[in-house]
Design an enzyme around this catalytic site. Structure first.
Site, short mmCIF file in Angstrom:
data_model
loop_
_atom_site.label_atom_id
_atom_site.label_comp_id
_atom_site.label_asym_id
_atom_site.label_seq_id
_atom_site.Cartn_x
_atom_site.Cartn_y
_atom_site.Cartn_z
N GLU A 302 1.18 -0.98 -0.20
CA GLU A 302 0.08 -0.18 0.07
C GLU A 302 0.91 0.81 -0.01
OE1 GLU A 302 -3.31 0.22 3.03
OE2 GLU A 302 -4.64 1.09 1.60
N HIS A 323 7.11 -27.59 -0.16
CA HIS A 323 5.83 -28.32 -0.94
C HIS A 323 4.98 -27.68 -1.39
CE1 HIS A 323 8.12 -31.12 1.60
NE2 HIS A 323 8.04 -30.38 1.80
N LYS A 435 -14.09 1.66 -3.66
CA LYS A 435 -14.93 1.84 -2.60
C LYS A 435 -15.63 2.34 -3.51
CE LYS A 435 -11.39 3.10 0.67
NZ LYS A 435 -11.38 4.28 1.82
#
Ligand code: PA5
Length: 474
Positions: A302, A323, A435
């Site tokens: 961010e 793995h 948003k």
């Protein structure tokens, strides 16, 4: 203490993909300038995390509010917060809450300790909602006794939609269950914040402040993190002390004077800009650092991902992800720089006893931690053999002081890297559009479009053009 080892980023270790020490050193004046810029922002009080950790009044308020609220019948803290407003506390809870927890006597509150400003000693169950998945919240609510729970809403802006929506749900639940339900609420927000702060002020609900000049992802040194950490029984003074001493130590030294922060920023920068390594793998070798990796990833992503810049941080946990992802890191594209984060002292260990199984004789009397560390070493060496760079950060003890150091190391390194990339590491303009669209989809009509934003009808037009495209679903 934190150790930083970067030999596997150098040419002499990994060959032509590596860096020369002189290349790293050539950034000295840029790093000094980055530090000056940050210092100027600090002096002008544009950024506050450097000094917030010295705010003794803030720490006192955290302890007083916690001691007061939990002196009653409450035994659970349920924290609601998004992104930077909860990741720091989740990181500390994960790292310190298991076998590394020294404090907490599981009994009644230790009055003496409280009086002396010591660690809070009542055993409080601390849980988090950092998402709005209704099923997950339902499960959490089912497990707790609402009457005995303090619901804490952490939001710097005091307006974050996910947090506000959850507040309405909790409020209704409390109103239906608890008589004096206001004692079950706490808000931690910017003093002049939005809706939640106004609601707290108007309704006499307990509130703590987050300093105006400290943004979410730098808020690990504010009440937003310190309150849940204190309630969980951690020594927040020790944590802040670790961060402060690290700050003072690195800022008083030359950028290359045994000073890992600036070398680290320089190395990540050079690998990204010159060697086109677009992916930064944060690979922790301890389950107790898993949440640290999510906190650091957010701080990194961010802060730095703007103006078409930044390596993409991804997280991995060793040995587990050997793995799952290691194949890609070994033979996939040459586009990654890996940072290994590991522990020196595991506190608990096991001796392996393979008696009766000859083929495993080499494990005899070896510690399980030895296997983990040698797996890490094996991966480092194998990456190096393939010309793939990595560095290692070792945390000697998992305690409050050292995690304070580690947090500050990351919080200084990221903005320095931001300055090298010539971006502002303290804003996040890119999250606004999503948003806005979500608000429009939820039927919001006014009061949220910024001044520089297109008009409501333009926003709606763009949204419906994209939203009404025929779905390509099978
Ligand atoms: O780091 C940030 O600034 C963000 O991740 C915020 O913490 C997040 O968006 C939550 O914002 P707020 O604390 O205002 O609710």
């Amino acid at each position: 203490m934190i150790e930083f080892n970067f030999k596997f980023t150098l040419k002499q270790a990994i060959g032509e993909n590596g860096l020369e020490v002189t290349e790293i050193r050539s950034l000295e004046s840029d790093l000094v300038q980055a530090r000056r810029n940050l210092n100027k922002l600090r002096r002008n009080k544009d950024i506050g995390f450097y000094d917030e950790m010295n705010d003794t009044e803030m720490v006192k308020a955290v302890k007083e509010v916690a001691d007061r609220l939990f002196s009653k019948d409450l035994n659970t803290l349920y924290v609601f917060g998004m992104g930077g407003s909860s990741l720091g506390a989740i990181f500390l809870k994960e790292a310190l809450g298991g076998i590394f927890k020294d404090s907490g006597n599981n009994g009644n509150m230790d009055k003496e300790a409280r009086k002396n400003g010591g660690v809070f000693h009542k055993k409080i169950n601390v849980i988090f909602s950092e998402n709005i998945d209704p099923g997950y919240i339902y499960k959490n609510i089912e497990k707790i006794d609402i009457k005995k729970t303090l619901f804490c809403f952490v939001s710097k802006s005091a307006d974050t939609i996910e947090v506000v929506a959850q507040f309405f749900i909790v409020k209704e639940m409390l109103q239906n269950t608890v008589k004096n339900y206001k004692d079950n609420l706490l808000f931690i927000t910017d003093k002049k914040g939005g809706f939640l702060r106004r609601y707290a002020d108007e309704n006499g609900i307990s509130a703590l402040d987050i300093a105006e000049n400290v943004g979410g992802r730098y808020s690990i040194v504010t009440a937003g993190t310190l309150f849940p950490a204190y309630a969980a029984g951690f020594d927040i003074d020790k944590f802040l002390h670790g961060a402060i001493s690290y700050r003072d130590n690195i800022l008083n030294k030359g950028v290359f004077e045994n000073n890992p922060v600036y070398s680290l920023a320089a190395i990540i920068y050079l690998y990204y800009r010159q060697k086109k390594r677009n992916i930064f793998v944060i690979n922790v070798y301890s389950d107790y650092l898993r949440e640290f990796s999510r906190w650091f990833r957010q701080l990194f992503a961010e802060s730095l991902g703007k103006n078409l810049m930044s390596p993409t941080p991804v997280t991995a946990v060793g040995a587990t992800d050997q793995h799952s992802q290691l194949q890609l890191y070994m033979q996939g594209p040459q586009d990654k720089l890996t940072g290994f984060f590991c522990l020196k002292n595991f506190r608990k260990d096991y001796i392996i006893n393979p008696s009766g199984f000859k083929e495993y004789g080499y494990l005899k009397d070896k510690k399980l931690s030895e296997l983990l560390i040698n797996e890490l070493k094996g991966v480092e060496l194998a990456l190096a053999a393939l010309g793939r760079p990595s560095f290692r950060v070792t945390v000697d003890n998992m305690d409050e002081f050292t995690l304070g150091e580690l947090s500050f190391m990351c919080m200084e390194m990221v903005p320095v890297l931001g300055m090298l990339l010539k971006i502002n590491p303290f804003d996040q303009p890119g999250v606004e559009k999503g948003k806005k669209f979500a608000y429009l989809l939820m039927g919001r009509k006014d009061g949220f479009l910024g001044r520089q934003s297109p008009s409501l009808s333009e926003e709606l037009e763009e949204l419906s053009r994209l939203d009404n495209m025929a779905d390509l679903t099978y």
